[in-house]
Motif scaffolding. Structure first.
Motif, PDB file in Angstrom:
ATOM      1  N   SER A 115       1.652   6.874  -6.680  1.00  0.00           N
ATOM      2  CA  SER A 115       0.604   7.854  -6.973  1.00  0.00           C
ATOM      3  C   SER A 115       1.104   9.287  -6.776  1.00  0.00           C
ATOM      4  O   SER A 115       0.617  10.213  -7.416  1.00  0.00           O
ATOM      5  CB  SER A 115      -0.628   7.602  -6.104  1.00  0.00           C
ATOM      6  N   LEU A 116       2.087   9.465  -5.895  1.00  0.00           N
ATOM      7  CA  LEU A 116       2.678  10.791  -5.702  1.00  0.00           C
ATOM      8  C   LEU A 116       3.668  11.147  -6.806  1.00  0.00           C
ATOM      9  O   LEU A 116       4.071  12.302  -6.941  1.00  0.00           O
ATOM     10  CB  LEU A 116       3.396  10.855  -4.355  1.00  0.00           C
ATOM     11  N   GLY A 117       4.068  10.133  -7.599  1.00  0.00           N
ATOM     12  CA  GLY A 117       5.007  10.379  -8.685  1.00  0.00           C
ATOM     13  C   GLY A 117       6.461  10.181  -8.302  1.00  0.00           C
ATOM     14  O   GLY A 117       7.354  10.726  -8.954  1.00  0.00           O
TER      15      GLY A 117
ATOM     16  N   GLU B 174       0.835  -1.206   0.000  1.00  0.00           N
ATOM     17  CA  GLU B 174       0.000   0.000   0.000  1.00  0.00           C
ATOM     18  C   GLU B 174       0.871   1.259   0.000  1.00  0.00           C
ATOM     19  O   GLU B 174       0.570   2.235  -0.696  1.00  0.00           O
ATOM     20  CB  GLU B 174      -0.913   0.011   1.220  1.00  0.00           C
ATOM     21  N   LEU B 175       1.952   1.240   0.771  1.00  0.00           N
ATOM     22  CA  LEU B 175       2.828   2.398   0.818  1.00  0.00           C
ATOM     23  C   LEU B 175       3.533   2.603  -0.517  1.00  0.00           C
ATOM     24  O   LEU B 175       3.691   3.732  -0.986  1.00  0.00           O
ATOM     25  CB  LEU B 175       3.851   2.237   1.933  1.00  0.00           C
ATOM     26  N   VAL B 176       3.950   1.521  -1.143  1.00  0.00           N
ATOM     27  CA  VAL B 176       4.601   1.631  -2.457  1.00  0.00           C
ATOM     28  C   VAL B 176       3.626   2.203  -3.479  1.00  0.00           C
ATOM     29  O   VAL B 176       3.998   3.032  -4.315  1.00  0.00           O
ATOM     30  CB  VAL B 176       5.144   0.264  -2.904  1.00  0.00           C
ATOM     31  N   ARG B 177       2.364   1.798  -3.398  1.00  0.00           N
ATOM     32  CA  ARG B 177       1.354   2.369  -4.315  1.00  0.00           C
ATOM     33  C   ARG B 177       1.164   3.859  -4.034  1.00  0.00           C
ATOM     34  O   ARG B 177       0.965   4.653  -4.961  1.00  0.00           O
ATOM     35  CB  ARG B 177       0.028   1.619  -4.172  1.00  0.00           C
TER      36      ARG B 177
ATOM     37  N   GLY C 103       1.174  12.017   2.441  1.00  0.00           N
ATOM     38  CA  GLY C 103       2.584  12.342   2.286  1.00  0.00           C
ATOM     39  C   GLY C 103       2.843  13.411   1.252  1.00  0.00           C
ATOM     40  O   GLY C 103       1.922  13.927   0.604  1.00  0.00           O
ATOM     41  N   ARG C 104       4.120  13.730   1.121  1.00  0.00           N
ATOM     42  CA  ARG C 104       4.567  14.780   0.214  1.00  0.00           C
ATOM     43  C   ARG C 104       5.835  14.338  -0.510  1.00  0.00           C
ATOM     44  O   ARG C 104       6.612  13.543   0.004  1.00  0.00           O
ATOM     45  CB  ARG C 104       4.894  16.065   0.984  1.00  0.00           C
ATOM     46  N   ILE C 105       6.034  14.906  -1.691  1.00  0.00           N
ATOM     47  CA  ILE C 105       7.325  14.820  -2.366  1.00  0.00           C
ATOM     48  C   ILE C 105       7.860  16.236  -2.516  1.00  0.00           C
ATOM     49  O   ILE C 105       7.163  17.132  -3.002  1.00  0.00           O
ATOM     50  CB  ILE C 105       7.215  14.154  -3.754  1.00  0.00           C
ATOM     51  N   VAL C 106       9.092  16.440  -2.048  1.00  0.00           N
ATOM     52  CA  VAL C 106       9.772  17.712  -2.234  1.00  0.00           C
ATOM     53  C   VAL C 106      11.000  17.466  -3.107  1.00  0.00           C
ATOM     54  O   VAL C 106      11.503  16.341  -3.195  1.00  0.00           O
ATOM     55  CB  VAL C 106      10.183  18.339  -0.888  1.00  0.00           C
TER      56      VAL C 106
END
Length: 224
Positions: free
Chosen positions: A52-54, A45-48, A189-192
């Motif tokens: 999804s966040l790219g 689930e975390l990998v998905r 979560g976030r991607i920076v």
């Protein structure tokens, strides 16, 4: 006396075995840099959620050597599943140190410093091929008296003098019921990313405090 002596010997053997087992936990996971081994370390689930966040996941069992300290600045928000976030928002500068890289076990130690927040991962995993890599860890973050467990994933391309195209994903695993109301929600979560696409390798690991910062202080807090 003989019985007591045998008990002491047995207890010593048990303690020694427990100590070795703790050190070998990472190796026992059988991490091999594949998507399956990353799912085993995190969860499917975390990998998905990362997908999804790219998040760009560099797979493989021959990652480049990345040991050293790097400045990630200026950091901007690339994508988010946190309600209220605005893509392009700026976060405070981040200093990341990689050490003790073992390409046999695909482990690496991680230390992240954002001034008021420290992230540590010992025996974290690394994957990749050629000059591209990804690092995966689970860490406990402290803000005052509050703690939370989050997954940190980092990818980039190692080049002379630094890392190109670095991106960092922060996904909340357990905010401990978020009693202080300071952390983002579980499973968000976030991607920076480093918005000048180059994170310089530095020798002075104390330079972070002198770097100008204008954004939010944490990647796991709510942005007001």
């Amino acid at each position: 006396m003989k019985t007591n002596f045998l008990r002491i010997v047995a207890l010593t053997a048990i303690l020694a075995f427990a100590s070795c087992s703790k050190e070998e936990d990472s190796a026992d996971m059988g991490f091999d840099g594949s998507l399956t081994s990353i799912e085993d370390f995190y969860t499917p689930e975390l990998v998905r959620a990362l997908d999804s966040l790219g998040f760009e996941m560099n797979l493989g069992n021959k990652p480049p050597k990345i040991e050293g300290t790097y400045h990630v600045k200026p950091m901007l928000l690339k994508s988010s599943s946190v309600p209220g976030d605005i893509v392009g928002s700026q976060f405070n500068n981040y200093e990341v140190t990689f050490s003790n890289q073992d390409n046999g076990k695909l482990t690496i130690d991680y230390f992240g410093d954002q001034g008021v927040e420290i992230d540590e991962g010992y025996g974290s995993f690394i994957s990749g091929e050629n000059d591209k890599f990804s690092v995966f860890l689970i860490t406990t973050s402290d803000i005052g008296s509050y703690t939370a467990d989050s997954a940190i994933s980092l990818s980039g391309r190692i080049v002379e003098g630094g890392i190109e195209n670095i991106q960092m994903a922060f996904v909340m695993l357990d905010n401990k019921e978020n009693e202080g109301g300071v952390f983002i929600g579980n499973n968000t979560g976030r991607i920076v990313y480093d918005s000048d696409y180059f994170s310089e390798k530095v020798e002075n690991t104390k330079e972070l405090n002198s770097m100008e910062s204008y954004g939010a202080s944490m990647m796991r807090i709510k942005v007001q």
